[in-house]
Every structure is written in structure tokens, then in C-alpha cells.
Scaffold this active site. Structure first.
Site, PDB file in Angstrom:
ATOM      1  N   SER A   1      28.280   2.805  31.582  1.00  0.00           N
ATOM      2  CA  SER A   1      26.840   3.055  31.433  1.00  0.00           C
ATOM      3  C   SER A   1      26.384   2.884  29.984  1.00  0.00           C
ATOM      4  O   SER A   1      27.183   2.939  29.044  1.00  0.00           O
ATOM      5  CB  SER A   1      26.504   4.469  31.900  1.00  0.00           C
ATOM      6  OG  SER A   1      26.921   4.669  33.231  1.00  0.00           O
TER       7      SER A   1
HETATM    8  N1  SAH Z   1      30.892   7.002  34.505  1.00  0.00           N
HETATM    9  C1  SAH Z   1      31.286   5.617  34.431  1.00  0.00           C
HETATM   10  C2  SAH Z   1      30.256   4.707  35.073  1.00  0.00           C
HETATM   11  C3  SAH Z   1      30.906   3.911  36.136  1.00  0.00           C
HETATM   12  S1  SAH Z   1      29.900   2.917  37.183  1.00  0.00           S
HETATM   13  C4  SAH Z   1      31.644   5.215  33.015  1.00  0.00           C
HETATM   14  O1  SAH Z   1      31.435   6.013  32.088  1.00  0.00           O
HETATM   15  O2  SAH Z   1      32.185   4.134  32.813  1.00  0.00           O
HETATM   16  C5  SAH Z   1      29.993   3.825  38.704  1.00  0.00           C
HETATM   17  C6  SAH Z   1      31.359   4.002  39.310  1.00  0.00           C
HETATM   18  O3  SAH Z   1      31.179   4.695  40.546  1.00  0.00           O
HETATM   19  C7  SAH Z   1      32.078   2.702  39.665  1.00  0.00           C
HETATM   20  O4  SAH Z   1      33.328   2.685  39.026  1.00  0.00           O
HETATM   21  C8  SAH Z   1      32.234   2.779  41.193  1.00  0.00           C
HETATM   22  O5  SAH Z   1      33.453   2.234  41.654  1.00  0.00           O
HETATM   23  C9  SAH Z   1      32.164   4.275  41.460  1.00  0.00           C
HETATM   24  N2  SAH Z   1      31.765   4.656  42.805  1.00  0.00           N
HETATM   25  C10 SAH Z   1      30.863   4.059  43.621  1.00  0.00           C
HETATM   26  N3  SAH Z   1      30.752   4.727  44.785  1.00  0.00           N
HETATM   27  C11 SAH Z   1      31.602   5.797  44.686  1.00  0.00           C
HETATM   28  C12 SAH Z   1      31.950   6.867  45.564  1.00  0.00           C
HETATM   29  N4  SAH Z   1      31.405   6.994  46.783  1.00  0.00           N
HETATM   30  N5  SAH Z   1      32.852   7.763  45.144  1.00  0.00           N
HETATM   31  C13 SAH Z   1      33.437   7.667  43.918  1.00  0.00           C
HETATM   32  N6  SAH Z   1      33.153   6.670  43.049  1.00  0.00           N
HETATM   33  C14 SAH Z   1      32.245   5.747  43.425  1.00  0.00           C
END
Ligand code: SAH
Length: 225
Positions: free
Chosen positions: A70
Site C-alpha cells: 500500500s
Molecule cells: N498490508 C499489505 C497490503 C497487501 S495487498 C502490505 O503492507 O503490503 C492485500 C493483500 O490481501 C494481498 O496480499 C491479498 O493476497 C490479500 N488478500 C486478499 N483477500 C484476502 C482474504 N480473504 N484473506 C486474507 N488475505 C487476503
């Protein structure tokens, strides 16, 4: 640009964007401890090697598997909205690169973080070990169910956009606790919501601002061995 000036520029960009959005977010500055954590955690270690030169840009970056780390301003804002205390235990949905988890781990007692994509979860775990962030526990799974074993949580942060607020997350929030979650359409209009649970179990929801997150997928993790 060297690493130190890149980091300083990232902090200045976050402060500028906070000032620019102050009417929406309701304040002129974020918590000083949140900003200290943003200075401390090396974002360049959480982005792919070929993107290190952009690691301190105030924007999201691809991390593989169609996912993104993000934008720093959004990471700082969502962390600030949780109003963490040192004794707090926090649940994060969407470990991704692990960067947001690392920021949280500097500000509270314990972080629990769930990721759907096994390879991302493993890569994040390696970084937590390398930097000795010993208060982060990871789980590969579907965040729509939360992580009931360790509930209730003082704060819950969702870093993927859901179509609705998953009921399990409300259940697993402590009375007095805060949930920060982007809600909206996949790759469409999404709003960052701050949900507070009062001591009678009532729910108060505030819209903070429009955001753009990757979708929260409602499925079980793929086995990728
Ligand atoms: N907090 C992260 C942002 C990652 S983007 C950072 O600091 O890098 C969002 C993430 O959510 C992705 O890696 C995706 O695979 C995950 N995601 C999507 N749906 C999900 C679910 N139902 N349960 C857990 N993770 C999920």
C-alpha cells in the site's frame, strides 16, 4: 538519491498529504509514534529488488501475485486511525509484503496477520525473522473468517477491499475496539471506513475517504507446493 534522503522525502510526502486531506481525516498531523514507526521500518526491504529505487515513493508498488504494497500515506493513516496502545493486540487481514504488519508491530504488543497467498505469507515471515519483529504471528487463510482463537482484538485492520464488513470481524472486535476497512467494488469506488464497537455492542461507522485497494477475495488459499 540516497536511502536516507529517500526516506525523508517519503515522510515529508506523507505529512503533505495529511495536510491536504485534513478536512476528511479530521486532523492536521498523524500521531508522532506512528510517524516514528514509518521512519524506522525499512520499506525498501519489503518491495521487490527491481523496485528498490521507488521504495520511498508515496505510492503503491506491485509485489507479485497481482498484489500491491500500500501507499505509505494510507499505511500511516490506517495505523493512526487504530489509536494503538502498547498493550494492544491487533488483527490484520492481508499480510501482502508484511510492511503494514511491521509498522503495527512497533506500536502494539502483538500482531496477528492473515494472508490468502501462501508464497506472500512465507516471504513476509522471512522478513519478520530477518528484522527480529518477534511479535507478529502469521496465518495462511481466508480473512473473512478472522482468527477466532486469539479474539477479541483491540484493533482490526483490513488491507484489501471487501464488498461488505465481514461479520466475523465485528464479532472478534473487543467492545471499545476499532476496525479500519476499505469497503466497495473491486477496482471501483471504495471508501475507507472506521468502525467502532461500543460497550453495549453497538456499532458506529464513519466514512474517512475514497481509496483504491486490491479486492479481498472470498476463497480458501491455493496450495502452491
Ligand atoms: N498490508 C499489505 C497490503 C497487501 S495487498 C502490505 O503492507 O503490503 C492485500 C493483500 O490481501 C494481498 O496480499 C491479498 O493476497 C490479500 N488478500 C486478499 N483477500 C484476502 C482474504 N480473504 N484473506 C486474507 N488475505 C487476503
Amino acid at each position: 538519491m540516497n536511502r536516507n534522503s529517500g526516506l525523508q522525502r517519503m515522510i515529508a510526502d506523507i505529512e503533505d498529504e495529511v495536510a491536504f486531506t485534513r478536512h476528511m481525516i479530521g486532523r492536521d498531523h498523524l500521531d508522532q509514534q506512528v510517524m516514528a514507526a514509518m521512519r524506522e521500518v525499512p520499506r525498501d526491504a519489503f518491495v521487490p529488488a527491481e523496485l528498490k529505487g521507488a521504495a520511498f515513493d508515496n505510492g503503491p508498488l506491485p509485489i507479485g501475485h497481482g498484489q500491491t504494497i500500500s501507499q505509505p500515506y494510507i499505511v500511516a493513516l490506517m495505523t493512526d486511525l487504530l489509536q494503538l496502545q502498547p498493550e494492544h493486540r491487533v488483527l490484520e487481514i492481508g499480510t501482502g509484503s508484511g510492511y503494514q504488519s511491521a509498522i503495527l508491530s512497533r506500536l502494539c504488543r502483538q500482531v496477528y496477520t492473515i494472508e490468502l497467498v501462501p508464497a506472500l505469507s512465507r516471504a513476509a515471515q522471512r522478513l519478520f525473522q530477518r528484522f527480529e519483529y518477534g511479535n507478529i504471528r502469521t496465518l495462511t487463510g481466508n480473512g473473512y473468517q478472522g482468527w477466532p482463537e486469539h479474539a477479541p482484538y483491540d484493533g482490526i485492520i483490513v488491507t484489501a477491499a471487501a464488498g461488505y464488513i465481514p461479520p466475523a470481524l465485528i464479532e472478534q472486535l473487543r467492545p471499545g475496539g476499532r476496525l479500519v476497512i476499505p469497503v466497495g467494488k473491486p477496482y471501483g469506488h471504495q471508501e475507507l471506513l472506521l468502525v467502532e464497537k461500543d460497550f453495549q455492542g453497538g456499532i458506529d461507522t464513519r466514512h474517512i475517504l475514497a481509496v483504491a485497494f486490491v479486492p479481498m477475495v472470498d476463497s480458501e488459499p491455493m496450495i502452491d507446493r
